[in-house]
Enzyme design. Sequence first.
Site, PDB file in Angstrom:
ATOM      1  N   GLY A 114       0.832  -1.191   0.000  1.00 45.05           N
ATOM      2  CA  GLY A 114       0.000   0.000   0.000  1.00 45.05           C
ATOM      3  C   GLY A 114       0.870   1.245   0.000  1.00 45.05           C
ATOM      4  O   GLY A 114       2.057   1.199   0.327  1.00 45.05           O
ATOM      5  N   CYS A 115       0.262   2.374  -0.346  1.00 47.95           N
ATOM      6  CA  CYS A 115       1.032   3.625  -0.421  1.00 47.95           C
ATOM      7  C   CYS A 115       1.476   4.098   0.954  1.00 47.95           C
ATOM      8  O   CYS A 115       2.663   4.381   1.182  1.00 47.95           O
ATOM      9  CB  CYS A 115       0.229   4.699  -1.151  1.00 47.95           C
ATOM     10  SG  CYS A 115      -1.454   4.969  -0.530  1.00 47.95           S
ATOM     11  N   TYR A 116       0.542   4.203   1.905  1.00 45.20           N
ATOM     12  CA  TYR A 116       0.913   4.606   3.257  1.00 45.20           C
ATOM     13  C   TYR A 116       1.912   3.630   3.880  1.00 45.20           C
ATOM     14  O   TYR A 116       2.915   4.055   4.471  1.00 45.20           O
ATOM     15  CB  TYR A 116      -0.321   4.692   4.160  1.00 45.20           C
ATOM     16  CG  TYR A 116      -1.288   5.808   3.860  1.00 45.20           C
ATOM     17  CD1 TYR A 116      -0.908   7.150   3.985  1.00 45.20           C
ATOM     18  CD2 TYR A 116      -2.601   5.537   3.499  1.00 45.20           C
ATOM     19  CE1 TYR A 116      -1.808   8.176   3.748  1.00 45.20           C
ATOM     20  CE2 TYR A 116      -3.507   6.560   3.262  1.00 45.20           C
ATOM     21  CZ  TYR A 116      -3.109   7.874   3.387  1.00 45.20           C
ATOM     22  OH  TYR A 116      -4.008   8.882   3.154  1.00 45.20           O
TER      23      TYR A 116
END
Length: 310
Positions: A114-116
């Site tokens: 995921g990005c976060y």
Amino acid sequence: MTHTLFIDGEAGTTGLEIRERLGARADLELILLGDRRRDPAARREALNAADAVILCLPDDAAIEAVGMIDNATTRVIDASTAFRVADGWTYGFAEMDAGQGAAIAASKRVSNPGCYPTGFIGLMRPLVRAGIVPADRFVTVNAVSGYSGGGKSMIAEFESGTASAFRAYGLSQHHKHVPEMTRHTGLTHDVMFAPAVGAYRQGMLVEVPLHLASLPGSPSIEVIHGALAEHYAGARFVEVADLETTEAMTGIDPEGLNGTNRMRLHVFGDRSGSQARLVALLDNLGKGASGAAVQNLNLMLGLREDTGLT
């Protein structure tokens, strides 16, 4: 050598970004279904015919797609959250450990981060592995992303001008990214995650505040920075800003690395003080999604990891 690639979910935000990053690469032949992309028989055929598959689907649909693959040679990269903490899947953050790129290259099943989590794991895993932050520490992460990470409905809301300039969300503390953020940093307690979205399309900042005096040995800013710099020495897409550069900054633009597959880590704080703000800057559609998928694809196909990436 030309490799065949099928992007299941190519019409979504991540799929479109991957298509754009692949551009006109002569080493890849895309399997395109066009109007047949919702036809289960056509999808099954494409999933099993491709050398590599990238799934850009919701979790349930990704699980269904994996179940349709019976070709033992097909390599799969899944961009959903379905397999990020699943046994038998390799986590697709190549810079996470010294041998992670090789593990991705040897794997048939890779879960795209995921990005976060990419920003958080990038900041925290080296510190946990080095023993600077104890594995049983309670850790908070604050983050803000552009609205493109929220999918079509959020994009439409912000681009219509009806959304607020800034919105905190995930207030129930049951965000889907918490399991992978906790697992892949090596922490034993769930991370406290405070995400937000801003009124700009893409780019993100992920921040971890640390009370250095509460850590074993009260490590200095220089120790924290040194551990990160050592971990990422020689990495193509992750850099650690030097302390002098960081100290001269009066702000940080979340859009600063848009359009790239790069991530930059900063250690902010007073060198004589007892607090640090660790900040990761990345494009949520780049290193946080599509760029990472292309990097993983390159590794799995035996290509240079930076092929087609900046």
